[in-house]
Scaffold this active site. Structure first.
Site, PDB file in Angstrom:
ATOM      1  N   ASP A   1       0.827  -1.205   0.000  1.00  0.00           N
ATOM      2  CA  ASP A   1       0.000   0.000   0.000  1.00  0.00           C
ATOM      3  C   ASP A   1       0.865   1.260   0.000  1.00  0.00           C
ATOM      4  O   ASP A   1       1.786   1.384   0.810  1.00  0.00           O
ATOM      5  CB  ASP A   1      -0.906  -0.028   1.234  1.00  0.00           C
TER       6      ASP A   1
ATOM      7  N   GLU B   1       1.469  -0.242  -4.828  1.00  0.00           N
ATOM      8  CA  GLU B   1       0.537   0.853  -5.078  1.00  0.00           C
ATOM      9  C   GLU B   1       1.367   2.135  -5.044  1.00  0.00           C
ATOM     10  O   GLU B   1       1.868   2.530  -3.992  1.00  0.00           O
ATOM     11  CB  GLU B   1      -0.555   0.880  -4.010  1.00  0.00           C
TER      12      GLU B   1
END
Length: 374
Positions: free
Chosen positions: A30, A81
Site C-alpha cells: 500500500d 501501489e
C-alpha cells in the site's frame, strides 16, 4: 513509522518473513512510495495536494534493501501501489535491473479521470507503454476498493450494463500490462446509490458533506455531488445470490447490500451462458493460451477517434486486432490500409456481429471484437 531507523526496518522484514514462511505468494504494498519522508518535515505549500509525500530521497534504498534482505529469497510476486508517478518514475520501482518490485499500480486513470475520456485514456496508455515496455511491468485496472465500479463510472450501468461490462473487460485483458479484476467486476456489479448520507461509511465523503453543508450549501445538492466518486460505490458486499444480504452473510454486513442484488448476482451469472462472468472466463483463457495478449507489442491506430479504441498486439508472426466502440452510439470503424484489405478471423466478440461493409466494421454501442489478422 520512522523508516530511517534500521531497527524499524528489521522489524518489518521479520514480519514479512513470518508470512512468507507460512507460504503466501507475495505482497500488495500500500502506497509504498510514501515510506521516505521529506527531510525536516516542512509544511506543505498546498495541503490539498499530497503528492509531496511520494518519491522522496531514500525510497529506492529502502526497497532495494527490502529486496536484498527478504524478497529475493522467496519465489513470490510483488505489486506496489504507487501514486504520483510518471512512467519514468515507474521504471525506477519496477525496472528488472533495479531489484525492487515486480510491478506497480499507477493512478492516472482512476484518480484523474472522473468520467470516461477517450482522448485522455489513449494518451495515458501510449505514454506508459512507451515509458515501460521492455523495461518493467505495468498493471491495468479500471476500479478497485477506492474507486467507483467501472460500469457506473465509465460506462452505462443501466441500458448497456452487460455490453459495457464485457467491452471494458476486453479492454482490460488486451492492453499491455497485467489485468486486475476487482471482486464483483466479473459479474458486472454496479456502483451503489443509497438515499441518505447516513447509509454511507466513506469517511472522506462524510467529512466533505459536513464541510460543504456547514458553508450553507443545500444538503441535497452536496449529497448528489458526492455520489459519483464515493468509495462506498465499490464496497458493498459481494452479491452471491438472491437471498437475504445477497447470500454474503446471515449477520448484519458493515454496509447495506446494493438493492439490485436480486438481479445481479453470481447464481444468476452462472445460470446464464452469455453472462459477464463467462465472458471474463473466455478472456482469461485466451491470455493463458496466446502469448500475443501478454507479450505482444502494442500498436494503436485511429488515435484521434473519440468513439473507437483500436490497436494491434503483435508477437512475431502473430497479429491481433482489438476494436472497441466505447460509447452509447453506433460507430463505423474505417480501418487504415493495408489492414482494411487483409483477411481477419474473429477470435472473440461480446455481441452478435453484423456483416462488415467493405473495409469498414460496423459496431453497436459498447461492441468489442478481437480479430486475428491473417
Amino acid at each position: 513509522m520512522n523508516w530511517e531507523n534500521p531497527q524499524v526496518r528489521e522489524e518489518i522484514y521479520d514480519m514479512m518473513r513470518f508470512w512468507l514462511d507460512k507460504g503466501i505468494d507475495g505482497f500488495r504494498m500500500d502506497v509504498i512510495n510514501l515510506l521516505a519522508k521529506q527531510a525536516g518535515f516542512p509544511d506543505a505549500e498546498n495541503p490539498q495536494d499530497i503528492s509531496y509525500l511520494g518519491n522522496n530521497p531514500g525510497i529506492h534504498e529502502y526497497l532495494q534493501e527490502m529486496h536484498e534482505k527478504v524478497l529475493r529469497h522467496y519465489d513470490i510476486f510483488t505489486v506496489g501501489e504507487i501514486p504520483f508517478v510518471t512512467p519514468e518514475d515507474g521504471v525506477l520501482y519496477v525496472g528488472e535491473d533495479r531489484k525492487e518490485l515486480h510491478t506497480l499500480f499507477h493512478f492516472e486513470v482512476c484518480d484523474y479521470m472522473a468520467h470516461w475520456d477517450m482522448r485522455k485514456f489513449k494518451d495515458i496508455q501510449k505514454r506508459w507503454y512507451e515509458g515501460m515496455w521492455g523495461k518493467g511491468w505495468n498493471s491495468q485496472f479500471l476500479n478497485n476498493h477506492d474507486h467507483t465500479r467501472l460500469v457506473t463510472r465509465f460506462g452505462n450501468d443501466d441500458k448497456y450494463r452487460v455490453e459495457c461490462a464485457k467491452c471494458f473487460a476486453t479492454l482490460l485483458h488486451t492492453l499491455p500490462g497485467m489485468p486486475y479484476v476487482y471482486q464483483g467486476e466479473e459479474i458486472g456489479m454496479t456502483g451503489v446509490r443509497f438515499d441518505s448520507i447516513e447509509d454511507y461509511n466513506d469517511i472522506a465523503m462524510k467529512n466533505k458533506y459536513k464541510e460543504e453543508v456547514a458553508k450553507g450549501r443545500d444538503p441535497k445538492e452536496v449529497f448528489e455531488s458526492l455520489l459519483h466518486l464515493s468509495r462506498d460505490n465499490s464496497r458493498t458486499p459481494m452479491q452471491w445470490d438472491g437471498t437475504e444480504n445477497a447470500g454474503f452473510s446471515s449477520g448484519t454486513p458493515w454496509i447495506k447490500v446494493n438493492p439490485n442484488y436480486k438481479e445481479i448476482n453470481v447464481a444468476e451469472a452462472l445460470a446464464d451462458p452469455d453472462s459477464v462472468f463467462y465472458y471474463y472466463q473466455k478472456l482469461i483463457s485466451l491470455r493463458k493460451q496466446h502469448e500475443v495478449m501478454v507479450y505482444g507489442d502494442y500498436e494503436p491506430i485511429l488515435e484521434e477517434d473519440q468513439q473507437i479504441y483500436a490497436y494491434f498486439r503483435v508477437l512475431g508472426e502473430e497479429k491481433w486486432l482489438v476494436v472497441l466502440n466505447i460509447s452509447e452510439e453506433p460507430a463505423v470503424c474505417e480501418l487504415p490500409e493495408p489492414v482494411s484489405g487483409q483477411a481477419k478471423e474473429i477470435i472473440l466478440a461480446n455481441l452478435p456481429m453484423e456483416p462488415d461493409a467493405g473495409g469498414a466494421i460496423r459496431l453497436k454501442p459498447y461492441e468489442a471484437r478481437i480479430y486475428q489478422v491473417k
